[in-house]
Design a protein around this motif. Sequence first.
Motif, PDB file in Angstrom:
ATOM      1  N   MET A 151       1.243  -1.311   0.104  1.00 21.84           N
ATOM      2  CA  MET A 151       0.387  -0.081   0.054  1.00 21.84           C
ATOM      3  C   MET A 151       0.881   1.421  -0.376  1.00 21.84           C
ATOM      4  N   CYS A 312      -8.276   1.851   9.924  1.00 19.88           N
ATOM      5  CA  CYS A 312      -7.183   2.427   9.199  1.00 19.88           C
ATOM      6  C   CYS A 312      -6.440   3.201   8.468  1.00 19.88           C
ATOM      7  N   LEU A 313      -5.042   3.458   8.685  1.00 19.98           N
ATOM      8  CA  LEU A 313      -4.155   4.756   8.223  1.00 19.98           C
ATOM      9  C   LEU A 313      -3.495   4.710   7.264  1.00 19.98           C
ATOM     10  N   ARG A 314      -3.938   3.325   6.878  1.00 20.45           N
ATOM     11  CA  ARG A 314      -2.831   3.009   5.481  1.00 20.45           C
ATOM     12  C   ARG A 314      -1.939   3.215   5.716  1.00 20.45           C
ATOM     13  N   CYS A 315      -0.641   2.501   6.315  1.00 21.86           N
ATOM     14  CA  CYS A 315       0.755   3.232   6.594  1.00 21.86           C
ATOM     15  C   CYS A 315       0.999   1.790   5.912  1.00 21.86           C
ATOM     16  N   GLY A 316       0.414   0.305   5.712  1.00 15.88           N
ATOM     17  CA  GLY A 316       0.878  -0.536   5.961  1.00 15.88           C
ATOM     18  C   GLY A 316       1.977  -1.387   6.458  1.00 15.88           C
ATOM     19  N   SER A 317       1.740  -0.707   7.457  1.00 17.08           N
ATOM     20  CA  SER A 317       2.662  -1.587   8.548  1.00 17.08           C
ATOM     21  C   SER A 317       2.602  -2.975   9.032  1.00 17.08           C
ATOM     22  N   CYS A 318       1.186  -3.608   8.475  1.00 18.48           N
ATOM     23  CA  CYS A 318       1.000  -5.082   9.469  1.00 18.48           C
ATOM     24  C   CYS A 318       0.921  -5.818   8.035  1.00 18.48           C
ATOM     25  N   ILE A 341      -4.914  -5.639   7.130  1.00 17.43           N
ATOM     26  CA  ILE A 341      -6.057  -5.142   6.847  1.00 17.43           C
ATOM     27  C   ILE A 341      -7.051  -5.986   5.523  1.00 17.43           C
ATOM     28  N   CYS A 372      -0.075  -1.754  14.828  1.00 20.75           N
ATOM     29  CA  CYS A 372      -1.422  -1.014  13.936  1.00 20.75           C
ATOM     30  C   CYS A 372      -1.365   0.332  15.106  1.00 20.75           C
ATOM     31  N   PRO A 373      -1.276   1.597  14.776  1.00 21.35           N
ATOM     32  CA  PRO A 373      -1.289   2.728  14.854  1.00 21.35           C
ATOM     33  C   PRO A 373      -2.803   2.885  14.983  1.00 21.35           C
ATOM     34  N   ALA A 374      -3.284   2.174  14.553  1.00 20.85           N
ATOM     35  CA  ALA A 374      -5.244   2.419  15.120  1.00 20.85           C
ATOM     36  C   ALA A 374      -5.330   1.820  15.651  1.00 20.85           C
ATOM     37  N   ILE A 376      -5.805  -1.950  15.823  1.00 20.30           N
ATOM     38  CA  ILE A 376      -7.378  -2.415  15.401  1.00 20.30           C
ATOM     39  C   ILE A 376      -6.552  -3.931  15.813  1.00 20.30           C
ATOM     40  N   LEU A 378      -6.319  -6.805  14.425  1.00 22.37           N
ATOM     41  CA  LEU A 378      -6.309  -7.351  13.318  1.00 22.37           C
ATOM     42  C   LEU A 378      -6.707  -8.958  13.348  1.00 22.37           C
TER      43      LEU A 378
END
Lengths: 713, 184
Positions: A151, A312-318, A341, A372-374, A376, A378
Amino acid sequence: MSRASRRQYHQRLKGALDNTFLGQTLARFQGNYRGSRQAGFAGMDFEALAAEVGAAKDAALGQLEALYQQFKAQAEAAGATVHLAHDAAHAREIIADIAAQTGSRRIIKSKSMTSEEIHLNRHLEAQGLKVTETDLGEWIIQLRGEGPSHMVAPAIHLSRSQVAELFTQVTGEKQDPEDIASLVEVARQRLRQTMLEADMGISGANFALASTGSIATVTNEGNARLVTTLPKVHVALVGLEKLVPDLHTALKILQLLPRSATGQLISTYVTWVTGAVECAANGGKKELHIVFLDNGRLALSQDPVFSQALRCLRCGSCANVCPIFGKVGGHNYGHVYIGAIGLILTYFYHGREAAQELVGNCLNCQACKVNCPADIDLPALIKKTAGLVMAEQGRPLKNQLLRRVLTNRPLFHFLLRRAYLAQKPLAGGGRLIRHLPLFFAPDQEFRSLPVVAAEPLRDRWQRLAPKVSKPRLKVALFGGCLVDFVYPEQAEAFLGLIQGKDIQVDYARDQSCCGLPAAMASEEETAREVARQNLAALDAKQHDYVLTLCASCASHLKKYPALLADDPVWSQRARHLAAKVIDLASFLQKEVGLKPSAEQDKAVAYHAPCHLCRGLGVHEAPKELLREAGYDYRPYDDEEVCCGFGGSYSLDFPELSAAILERKLRQVAATGADTLVTDCPGCVLQLEGGLDHLGSPIKVRHLAQALAEAKDK
Amino acid sequence: MNQKELRQEFGRKAEAVSAVVTPVADLAQAFAQAARLTAQQGGQCLAAPGWEADELAALQAACELEGLELITQGLRARTGEFHTGLTRAQWGVAETGTIVMESSSEELRLASMLSEVHVAVLPAAKLRADLFALEDELNRTLAGAPGYLAFISGPSRTGDIELVLTLGAHGPRQLHIMLLEEGS
Ligand code: SF4
Ligand code: SF4
């Protein structure tokens, strides 16, 4: 689930695992990411900030429609036109209409996952429009006719040689793969001209501020600024969940987003566009259209369980921390949205068929969750999504069996005892079975399997129970299936460690499986039923601790209160139990205080079980104990990365389980350790089986055994 | 953080993202620096939209000294010709080495996006610890619609090929921040 689609998915996974370049690139990517992220968050309380962001997002999600109305009023007062697209087709139509009405034929885009979600390019191109992606990675995959594999870094699956080859074709001039700067220069030169000539720019947005009607993009390359500045028309396609009430919320998110994405403290460009700004190309004022995409978001935002996914912030970390992504890449670990995500959103945005194989491909290792910075959860949502897929498709036979067996403890234990008899001839007198008959499960040759014990722990208990007249502490031992029926010696080692310490240990005969396998198979009702049985068997009130040698059981027992939250009879007992659950290392440090031993001549490496380090937050205690016991402890990079077991995961995805295990064992071997210690019998099974299969001399010990051996010396 | 700490932190963080921070005593010095580095890099034209007439006179002199052409508007038509974009920045953020630039004027945006080198003049008095310390000012700016506001931290970059960090993707290849000591 159709067999054909399953077979196809496994073939794709195999193909990815055979692609050595992909493996190396992803390994390097994940390794670099880990370091950068850590540096990015140095000195910050990530957990607290993530919880804050999660709560702020939840608050916004609870009032999306109101925020949308407020945004629309503000943005339109500033000269923008705001649209609401109900689904993907509607959004495509709105954007194609804008192009037609403004006479736009040449379109430039900056990266927008939302436009990937609605397959926008394909539609616009079918209308005869020329669409050019301007983000370097997006441009590369557009030229190759591929979708993004990440992402944030959409072309991360490609090598510099592949890009050089591609750019040689594009420019007609030989490009040097070793000179990455000149490859970037090709894109800069080529795309600059395209951008200057474009009629319409399409961007995404990371935030939409309801308070002012502003949209923000967060980027590094600077292409989004050109896309929103140069053409006469700007269309921003924005998922409704990007709405936040105000700047403060956006800044809170901005604190975490770049750090989580790349480890940067902030991205190079954060730009805020409010209304129809100045634009000489359009006779003075820009024509700005903001298209909000619903596509199921409004309904999802009202769902008590799944609305979390919209944080989700779409950071790609997951994806960056996921061991599975690290092996097979985003084209095999997502549909449009990628990583943990992606497994969830694919079902909601692209339907069951796109999601059905993906959603089972999760080890439940928790790495995504803790990063996850939000905030979540997951892995839990992935299991719940798998449950929805199953509800649509009907329960597979193995789930029906699981339910029948797990909810009936006597039957379950009878079957385990019978397994001992069935396995005996295969083991040839040894502790491990090396060659499994095919009917067990296919593709399991990567590890040997342990033999079920001749005498389970429950049968030995009368003999083993410590005789304590005046107990200082009362402990209820929760065995779990593996310790009880496969590795009773681990419990014996534990009892040796606390000998003479005035600790009473009880083993309730009616205890059963903790229920994690049911939760992993998305059989929530079964998981609840088993939990109730265990609560009836173990009376936490009578004990100071509920101790288990299995990290997975421990973290699952801790989930009983959530599992039984609505159960009027059992919820309170579940809370009492959960509060008393403890792992071995923490218990030993807190309550026992082992005497330091003399130096051992053994070098040990440690494997941190997912459910201990991430599930219970225990990181240092086991290693401290090993050092105090005199072992020469040897660290390695992936100490806290999953071993690839994941319970039934290793049966469903043996190729991946093997690949993830292999990477771990390679690192362990490189430490020069002769013993590998861990504190979860599931991990012992996987690690010992893998080492035995490789013919490695490295021995695996449960922490209890390693400490007991040091003490006996 | 006191003023000195702010300046140090800002300098460290800006340099960490590959910006070059140069303290200057006054605008004349900032202009001279901008003109000199343009000439040194072989540039022939400097774009400087948004400056007052008296400031422009000083800048014109600096450009003449280095043999540079100075343009202040119509940047679209001159794309590819101007080497340097010289603008003001309204605020600086120490925590991240960021400059905040109000760029609703299209010329300002083009100067800071299409140039090879972006030189931004930032009064040291406008440094703040973090973005939260600027919330009120930012909110006021955003509310004054329509507008275009940019947080810029270092020169443009990409990691899209094998994650190798490369500067100068689609924006300026260099960012110079002239940290102005005097009040203005
Ligand atoms: S789910 Fe969390 S970790 Fe994954 S992309 Fe979204 S915010 Fe990042
Ligand atoms: S729980 Fe582990 S395996 Fe599953 S998605 Fe998250 S990181 Fe990947």
